[in-house]
Design a protein around this motif. Structure first.
Motif, short mmCIF file in Angstrom:
data_model
loop_
_atom_site.label_atom_id
_atom_site.label_comp_id
_atom_site.label_asym_id
_atom_site.label_seq_id
_atom_site.Cartn_x
_atom_site.Cartn_y
_atom_site.Cartn_z
N VAL A 67 0.84 -1.21 0.00
CA VAL A 67 0.00 0.00 0.00
C VAL A 67 0.87 1.25 0.00
N GLU A 68 1.88 1.26 0.88
CA GLU A 68 2.78 2.42 0.96
C GLU A 68 3.43 2.67 -0.41
N TYR A 69 3.88 1.60 -1.06
CA TYR A 69 4.53 1.73 -2.37
C TYR A 69 3.52 2.17 -3.43
N ALA A 70 2.35 1.53 -3.42
CA ALA A 70 1.34 1.82 -4.45
C ALA A 70 0.78 3.23 -4.34
N SER A 71 0.77 3.78 -3.14
CA SER A 71 0.24 5.14 -2.96
C SER A 71 1.10 6.18 -3.68
N ILE A 72 2.36 5.82 -3.93
CA ILE A 72 3.28 6.72 -4.64
C ILE A 72 3.48 6.29 -6.09
N HIS A 73 3.43 4.96 -6.32
CA HIS A 73 3.78 4.42 -7.64
C HIS A 73 2.60 3.67 -8.28
N SER A 74 1.40 4.14 -8.04
CA SER A 74 0.21 3.40 -8.50
C SER A 74 0.22 3.14 -10.00
N GLN A 75 0.71 4.09 -10.78
CA GLN A 75 0.71 3.95 -12.23
C GLN A 75 1.76 2.96 -12.73
N GLU A 76 2.66 2.55 -11.83
CA GLU A 76 3.74 1.64 -12.22
C GLU A 76 3.44 0.18 -11.84
N ILE A 77 2.23 -0.06 -11.34
CA ILE A 77 1.83 -1.41 -10.92
C ILE A 77 0.70 -1.89 -11.82
N GLU A 78 0.80 -3.12 -12.28
CA GLU A 78 -0.25 -3.68 -13.14
C GLU A 78 -1.52 -3.95 -12.33
N LYS A 79 -1.41 -4.81 -11.33
CA LYS A 79 -2.52 -5.09 -10.42
C LYS A 79 -1.97 -5.38 -9.03
N LEU A 80 -2.84 -5.19 -8.02
CA LEU A 80 -2.42 -5.29 -6.63
C LEU A 80 -3.35 -6.24 -5.88
N VAL A 81 -2.76 -7.16 -5.11
CA VAL A 81 -3.54 -8.06 -4.25
C VAL A 81 -3.04 -7.89 -2.82
N LEU A 82 -3.95 -7.58 -1.90
CA LEU A 82 -3.60 -7.41 -0.50
C LEU A 82 -4.26 -8.53 0.30
N VAL A 83 -3.45 -9.25 1.08
CA VAL A 83 -3.93 -10.39 1.86
C VAL A 83 -3.86 -10.02 3.34
N SER A 84 -5.04 -9.85 3.96
CA SER A 84 -5.09 -9.45 5.38
C SER A 84 -4.06 -8.37 5.69
N PRO A 85 -4.11 -7.24 4.99
CA PRO A 85 -3.04 -6.25 5.14
C PRO A 85 -3.03 -5.56 6.51
N ALA A 86 -1.83 -5.25 6.98
CA ALA A 86 -1.67 -4.44 8.18
C ALA A 86 -1.84 -2.97 7.80
N GLY A 87 -1.89 -2.12 8.83
CA GLY A 87 -1.93 -0.69 8.56
C GLY A 87 -3.07 0.04 9.21
N MET A 88 -4.16 -0.67 9.49
CA MET A 88 -5.32 -0.06 10.13
C MET A 88 -5.40 -0.41 11.61
N MET A 89 -5.03 -1.63 11.95
CA MET A 89 -5.14 -2.10 13.33
C MET A 89 -3.98 -1.58 14.17
N LYS A 90 -4.28 -0.88 15.24
CA LYS A 90 -3.24 -0.31 16.09
C LYS A 90 -3.09 -1.05 17.42
N GLN A 91 -4.11 -1.78 17.86
CA GLN A 91 -3.98 -2.57 19.07
C GLN A 91 -3.66 -4.01 18.71
N SER A 92 -3.05 -4.73 19.63
CA SER A 92 -2.64 -6.10 19.35
C SER A 92 -3.79 -7.08 19.56
N THR A 93 -3.57 -8.32 19.18
CA THR A 93 -4.51 -9.42 19.39
C THR A 93 -3.74 -10.55 20.06
N PRO A 94 -4.44 -11.48 20.74
CA PRO A 94 -3.73 -12.59 21.39
C PRO A 94 -2.85 -13.39 20.44
#
Length: 270
Positions: A110-137
């Motif tokens: 996501v960090e890379y694509a936000s700057i280089h979106s036009q340089e990527i053919e397609k993007l697949v994100l699998v359970s991506p990190a970045g939104m969750m700030k608290q931990s889980t067991p």
């Protein structure tokens, strides 16, 4: 029937004076790059590399700080990993790749694509990190296994992470323990954890991604729960979503056939 083994080559290159290791398979002109998650390595994708290499030139790096790449004493932040990915593409001559990123690898993508979106053919994100700030067991157990790597702690962590109730492959457990005992491995792991904890939310960056995107999430993911999926799906311009029921945090390990089929369907425009 004759089964032909898929050839996977191990390669190394230098980026900013650091040795970086990656795996490579397939001869297609279309490139697919697989980005692993926290504490993992290129081997995490072993079950799907052969399923992708018929259709794609598959490239799977060990991120700097992980696997068998160098682990310099630096701050491991999302910005650092995004810059690493850019430099890796330059060093390998990769242009307009398809990218699949899992967990931490998803946030890096996501960090890379936000700057280089036009340089990527397609993007697949699998359970991506970045939104969750608290931990889980499950994440807590994984962090403890990284700090105190042994067969018991790692097996417990991976069983919690998969969430499927199935036994975990001993190779996955033993490989993790081996890698976490390498020099500077724990430092890089914990620096990455802290870098993620204190990084800004990626919410605003999602809106700048114009690359066609597929989100895949394990329905039983105990590490990053599936309720975070909507944050990504609603923010990315051209985004579709697939829930993999019966899977936890790594559906490409738990159900590689279904995972590969859904990714190839998306990449091939079906």
């Amino acid at each position: 029937m004759i089964i032909v083994a898929k050839i996977v080559n191990e390669k190394f290159l230098q980026i900013d004076g650091h040795k970086i290791r990656y795996l490579e398979s397939g001869n297609s002109k279309n490139t697919l790059v697989l980005i692993h998650g926290l504490g993992a390595s290129a081997e995490r994708w072993n079950r799907v590399i052969p399923l992708f290499s018929d259709s794609f030139h598959v490239v799977v790096p060990d991120l700097i700080g992980f696997g068998y790449s160098d682990k310099p004493t630096i701050d491991y932040t999302p910005d650092l990993f995004s810059e690493f990915l850019e430099n890796f593409f330059i060093a390998t001559g990769i242009e307009r790749p398809n990218i699949v990123g899992s967990s931490l690898g998803g946030q890096i993508s996501v960090e890379y694509a936000s700057i280089h979106s036009q340089e990527i053919e397609k993007l697949v994100l699998v359970s991506p990190a970045g939104m969750m700030k608290q931990s889980t067991p499950a994440l807590d157990a994984y962090i403890m296994a990284a700090l105190y790597p042994n067969e018991l702690s790692a097996k417990n962590a991976f069983e919690l992470m998969e969430g499927s109730g199935k036994s975990v492959d001993a190779n996955i457990v033993n490989g993790f323990v081996e890698r976490m005992q390498l020099p500077n491995a724990k430092l890089a792991f914990m620096s990455t954890v802290l870098g993620l904890k204190y990084s800004k939310s990626i919410a605003s960056k999602l809106k700048s991604i114009s690359t066609p995107t597929l989100i895949i999430w394990g329905g039983n993911d105990p590490v990053i729960p599936i309720n975070y999926a909507d944050d990504f799906v609603s923010a990315i311009q051209d985004c579709r979503f697939y829930r993999m029921d019966g899977c936890g945090h790594t559906p490409y390990v738990e159900d590689p056939q279904t995972f590969a089929a859904k990714v190839l369907e998306f990449l091939n425009g079906i």
